[in-house]
Every structure is written in structure tokens, then in C-alpha cells.
Design an enzyme around this catalytic site. Structure first.
Site, mmCIF file in Angstrom:
data_model
loop_
_atom_site.group_PDB
_atom_site.id
_atom_site.type_symbol
_atom_site.label_atom_id
_atom_site.label_comp_id
_atom_site.label_asym_id
_atom_site.label_seq_id
_atom_site.Cartn_x
_atom_site.Cartn_y
_atom_site.Cartn_z
ATOM 1 N N SER A 255 0.883 -1.262 -0.021
ATOM 2 C CA SER A 255 0.044 0.074 0.041
ATOM 3 C C SER A 255 0.742 1.167 -0.015
ATOM 4 C CB SER A 255 -1.063 -0.079 1.167
ATOM 5 O OG SER A 255 -0.961 1.284 1.960
ATOM 6 N N LYS A 256 0.405 2.217 -0.580
ATOM 7 C CA LYS A 256 1.198 3.604 -0.771
ATOM 8 C C LYS A 256 1.487 4.172 0.659
ATOM 9 C CE LYS A 256 -0.778 5.266 -5.106
ATOM 10 N NZ LYS A 256 -0.147 4.509 -6.064
ATOM 11 N N ARG A 257 0.560 3.917 1.535
ATOM 12 C CA ARG A 257 0.738 4.557 2.727
ATOM 13 C C ARG A 257 1.627 3.756 3.767
ATOM 14 N NH1 ARG A 257 -5.057 4.609 2.945
ATOM 15 N NH2 ARG A 257 -4.985 5.819 1.015
ATOM 16 N N MET A 258 2.026 2.426 3.182
ATOM 17 C CA MET A 258 2.790 1.813 4.147
ATOM 18 C C MET A 258 4.256 2.284 4.148
ATOM 19 S SD MET A 258 3.253 -2.409 3.993
ATOM 20 C CE MET A 258 1.654 -2.529 5.075
#
Length: 489
Positions: A255-258
Site C-alpha cells: 500500500s502507498k501508505r505503508m
RNA sequence: GGCCCGAUCAUCUAGGGGUUAGGAUGUGGGAUUCUCAGUCCCAUCACCGGGGUUCGAAUCCCCGUCGGGCUGCCA
């Protein structure tokens, strides 16, 4: 002369994603190994998602990894490179629009006057009735009169999907057959004339004469749409290779947020770009030389072979990355390691300006075998730059609170004071001789000294660090430790 | 739901009709008479399930399971 032309076409969404880096790397490698051209094209048509800083951040990621491009948009001081630009999709709207309208003129696409609201309603109905939604195609065969009657009514342009089947002859996946019935008459142009992704990629890849489209396997089912468009537009068909994506350590899509999704996260944590390249290439590719795992970018340029790409997705394993980073750190020259580590120390507020380059090189050298990441160096050397005002508690119990503790330190001090030559070798010889004649354990002498000198239970070899610290400072610290020991025992 | 892709130790993978299924990371143990780390040795751990085809299947085929993707006026 090679006609291989590869590209990476990322959407600048804030940083260079690890998955994008993987695709870029394989495209780059293929182009380089074939003597071909590597193109960077920015798919920045989604205006809300594009900021200039995003573009810079992403290009910084590429630069850090050492992935350069032969053709691409302007970046920093560099002007646009390449003759088939512009390389920013947002500047190619005219092209996309014209090609889309050309398809309409040729009868391969058509104007659709259905509104978004109507379509949404149809979709909701299909959902409610649990049947797959399919565009009704009600505008597919409008007569010229009907179209004229619409006047200024806004319209989208839809592709007239041909009958039959489309085969994607994929370099990695093999031939994959699709029945064209599976595909709706997808939209090519929005009512404002902007292109939809599928049209834009195909027009750009076609006009930029891309010979090999290497991308994530999330695009595999888009490939038949693209092939139909290549054919409709009359462009030569590129070869396709759909590669598996990178999963996080839990086996989920990264995920982009990880944390770690941004390749620069790894730089900030003290990993070398060489490590990331080497690690990512192992995620889905193996060399013909069985068992080989250590590669540099330069070696990869010659060794890369597209036939040895893997078909299944791989997890990103931090443990193996650590190991690999340690391997790459050990491959560095001490001078290079020094240069890479200096900014990290500076960022931690450690002022190294008082030391000579030779001294700093030595400092790097005595840590080289021990640190898995560049950032680990801080704990290995910070005591050189500040006083020791506290001792690690566990180590203190072990070395400073023993009945013999004072005797150990006294012996250390005696030997250090007597050392005619303040070097690793001379100190070591003295300590070993002491062990021989008194029978005291070398570990006791050395660890007590390390604790006195650094305040820590772990660190570089004691003789090495003592040499670097210098006799005067070392003896001050030893005497202070001895006082401390006497006060607590 | 429909269509498409994938599946070998915990992880990355090699192999691909007959192998003791190999390596690497990790983990456990030992060695290195200075910690930590490194290095070296040893050990540990796998062909998703079920049916076929075959003398023989981890390998080929089918089904299932699981994971992933596409199915947008996102890219």
C-alpha cells in the site's frame, strides 16, 4: 542497431513507489541489456493528483537508485531529452484527442450521448438484479441525422470493440486469450475531450515507438483493450511482458501508505541504493548462474535476460534486505563508506569537522564489518564525539560491580599508560601478555575497558577504537571509570 | 457474479516426467581464547488439495481451494 525502446510511465503521486521502481528497473535493464532506449513518461493527466513536488520527489527516487533515462521530461536543470516528446502526458492532450476523433471519423469509435447519471442508474439496476453491468450500446449505431439532432449535447467517445478474440502474446505469461465479448465499448474521450488512460497509453506508446511494454500484471487484462486500440490506430504492436507485483511482508499489496512503499524510506533508514537494486531484482528474476544473489547494476546490464523472469508475486522481506545491505556495505571501500556515513552523523548533530579525513576513514573502517545499515554507525561511533557520562546498566553489573573490577581497570590503565606505541597492535600485544602472565581473562580486561571508553556493552573492537580515540582521552576515561568503580563497590 | 493470472521450506528461489527436491535469508547449535556483528561449520524447514494421463507426476491435463488483478467519464 537495436530498436528496443522501453518506457516507465508512472503517475506522479508523491513519491517513487517500490512497485514502480521494480517495473522501471526491469524496463531499464532490458533496454540497457539490448542496447536500446529507456524512456520516462509522466502520466500526469489526473490533474488533481499531480504537483510539481511530486514529480521532483519521484525523479529523486530514480536518481538515487541510479536509474537514468535517455528520453524524458525536463527535471531540475535538465532540459527535456528525446525527439518524440513531449514526455508529460498532460502536454499531449491534443494528440490524444485528435487520434480519438480520427477513430470516430474512421468508424472505429463513436459518439455516445448517454449521461453519467443514466449510466450510473443502469449500473445500480444491474447490481440490484445481480447481473453484470454492460453498456447498452444504445449510441453505437446512431445515424448521422440522429447525431446532428443532438446539436451541442456533450458526448463521450467510445471504442467500437470488434468481434472475435484477442490474444496477448506475453513474454512472461505466455499467450493469453480473451474473448472480445468480455469488453465493453470502453470510453476513449471524456466530454471535455480529455483522453481516458487506455487511449492515452496506446497513443503515447505508439507515437513514442515503444517496442516492449513491460509493466505490472495488474495490466494484463488491460492488454487486450490496448492491442485492439493499437490495431485500430494502425500502430505496430509492441511486445508485452506483464510482471508480478511486489507484496509487503504480510503478502498484501504494498500500500502507498505503508512505510517502505517509498524507495526513499529505505535511503533514510540507511540502506544503499545498490542494495535496493540488488534486492528488487531478486524479487522475480534469477540469473542463469544458479545460486548467485549478489549483483551490481553494472553487472546486471550484462546478465539480464528477460526469459528468466518469474510469474508469481514476491514478498518484500526486511530480514533478507538487511543481510544484503550488510553485504553491500562490506563491498564499499572505507573511503566510500566514510562519505556515505558522514551526512548521517551530521544529521544526528554529531560534529565531525575536528577530525581529519584519515581519521574519519579509519572510523568508518572499524565499523564496516559490523553494521547492517548505514544508520547503525551512529551508535558505534557517537562516543568519540562526546563525553561518557553514564554506563550501560547491564554491562556495569557485569564489569564494574565485580570484586575484581577495580583490578581490571587498574591493569588496563597500567598497560595503557606504559604503551610506548598507541596502536591497535601494541595494545593488543600488551593485553595478551598480561593475560599470559596473570591468567586473568582477556574478556574481562577488554570489556571493562570498552565500557569505560564508550559507556556501552557493544561497539567496535576495543583496541581499534582505543587507537582512534587517542591515548590522552582514553586514559582520562579509564581513570574516571576507575573512580566510578571505587565509588560503587 | 463474469473474465484473466498465479501457487516448491517461515521468506526469496533453482529444478521441471525417474533428483537424497539444490541454494540463499531466517531460526537453532558449535567454532573464532574482546562485546556486538561478521565469518566458517552443522542442523531445521517445502513441491496447496483431489482426480486423471503415465510403468512412473512436484513436473503434463482437469476440477477445487487460496491469493491477486480487471470488470470507471482513475492511472
Amino acid at each position: 542497431m537495436s530498436t528496443v525502446r522501453c518506457r516507465i510511465a508512472p503517475s506522479p503521486s508523491g513519491f517513487l513507489h517500490i512497485g514502480t521502481a521494480k517495473m522501471a528497473l526491469f524496463n531499464w535493464l532490458f533496454a540497457r541489456s539490448q542496447g536500446g532506449t529507456f524512456v520516462l513518461r509522466l502520466e500526469d493527466t489526473d490533474a488533481e493528483r499531480t504537483e510539481e513536488e511530486f514529480v521532483d520527489a519521484m525523479c529523486e527516487g530514480f536518481k538515487w537508485l541510479g536509474i537514468d533515462w535517455d528520453e524524458g521530461p525536463p527535471f531540475g536543470d535538465e532540459p527535456e531529452k528525446g525527439a518524440l516528446g513531449p514526455y508529460r502526458q498532460s502536454q499531449r492532450r491534443e494528440l490524444h484527442h485528435n487520434e480519438g476523433m480520427r477513430l470516430v471519423a474512421e468508424g472505429k469509435a463513436y459518439r455516445c450521448f448517454c449521461t453519467k447519471e443514466e449510466l450510473d442508474a443502469d449500473r445500480a439496476l444491474a447490481d440490484a438484479e445481480k447481473r453484470p453491468f454492460r453498456y447498452s450500446r444504445k449510441c453505437r449505431d446512431l445515424t448521422p441525422e440522429e447525431i446532428a439532432a443532438k446539436g451541442d449535447t456533450p458526448f463521450v467517445v467510445r471504442f467500437r470493440v470488434p468481434e472475435g478474440e484477442t490474444v496477448v502474446d506475453d513474454l512472461v505469461q505466455g499467450p493469453v486469450k480473451f474473448n472480445n465479448k468480455e469488453f465493453d465499448d470502453f470510453i476513449l474521450l471524456k466530454p471535455n475531450g480529455d483522453p481516458i488512460f487506455h487511449l492515452a497509453v496506446v497513443v503515447d506508446d505508439g507515437l513514442m515507438q515503444i517496442s516492449h511494454v513491460i509493466r505490472g500484471d495488474d495490466h494484463l487484462t488491460n492488454a487486450p483493450r490496448h492491442i485492439m486500440l493499437f490495431n485500430a490506430l494502425g500502430y505496430p504492436l509492441p511486445q508485452f511482458a506483464h510482471l508480478p507485483m511486489v507484496l509487503d511482508d504480510a503478502g498484501k499489496k504494498f500500500s502507498k501508505r505503508m512505510h517502505g512503499a517509498n524507495v526513499l524510506d529505505w535511503r533514510d533508514e540507511g540502506y544503499l541504493p545498490e542494495t535496493l537494486i540488488n534486492y528488487v531484482v531478486m524479487l522475480g528474476w534469477t540469473s542463469e548462474e544458479e545460486g548467485r544473489e549478489f549483483f551490481t547494476l553494472e553487472e546486471l546490464k550484462h546478465l539480464f535476460n528477460i526469459n528468466r523472469l518469474n510469474k508469481s508475486a514476491a514478498r518484500f522481506d526486511r530480514k533478507k534486505l538487511d543481510w544484503l545491505n550488510g553485504q553491500h556495505i562490506r563491498m564499499l571501500t572505507p573511503e566510500t563508506l566514510r562519505d556515505r556515513v558522514l551526512p548521517i552523523l551530521a544529521a544526528k548533530g554529531i560534529d565531525t569537522s575536528g577530525k581529519s579525513v584519515e581519521w574519519l576513514t579509519q572510523m568508518a573502517a572499524i565499523c564496516q564489518e559490523k553494521i547492517p545499515t548505514l544508520n547503525n554507525i551512529v551508535d558505534y561511533v557517537d562516543f568519540f564525539f562526546r563525553d561518557v557520562d553514564a554506563y550501560d546498566m547491564k554491562a556495569e553489573n557485569k564489569y564494574f560491580r565485580q570484586p575484581e573490577s577495580a583490578a581490571w581497570l587498574e591493569a588496563d590503565i597500567r598497560m595503557m599508560t606504559a604503551a610506548e606505541d598507541w596502536t591497535h597492535d601494541a595494545l593488543k600485544a600488551a593485553f595478551e601478555k598480561e593475560v599470559e602472565v596473570t591468567g586473568v581473562k582477556l574478556g574481562s580486561l577488554v570489556n571493562a575497558a570498552r565500557l569505560a571508553l564508550t559507556g556501552k556493552p557493544v561497539g567496535p573492537g576495543m583496541f581499534e577504537l582505543a587507537e582512534l580515540m587517542g591515548k590522552e582521552t582514553a586514559l582520562q576515561r579509564m581513570n574516571r571509570a576507575l573512580e566510578h568503580v571505587r565509588s560503587i563497590t
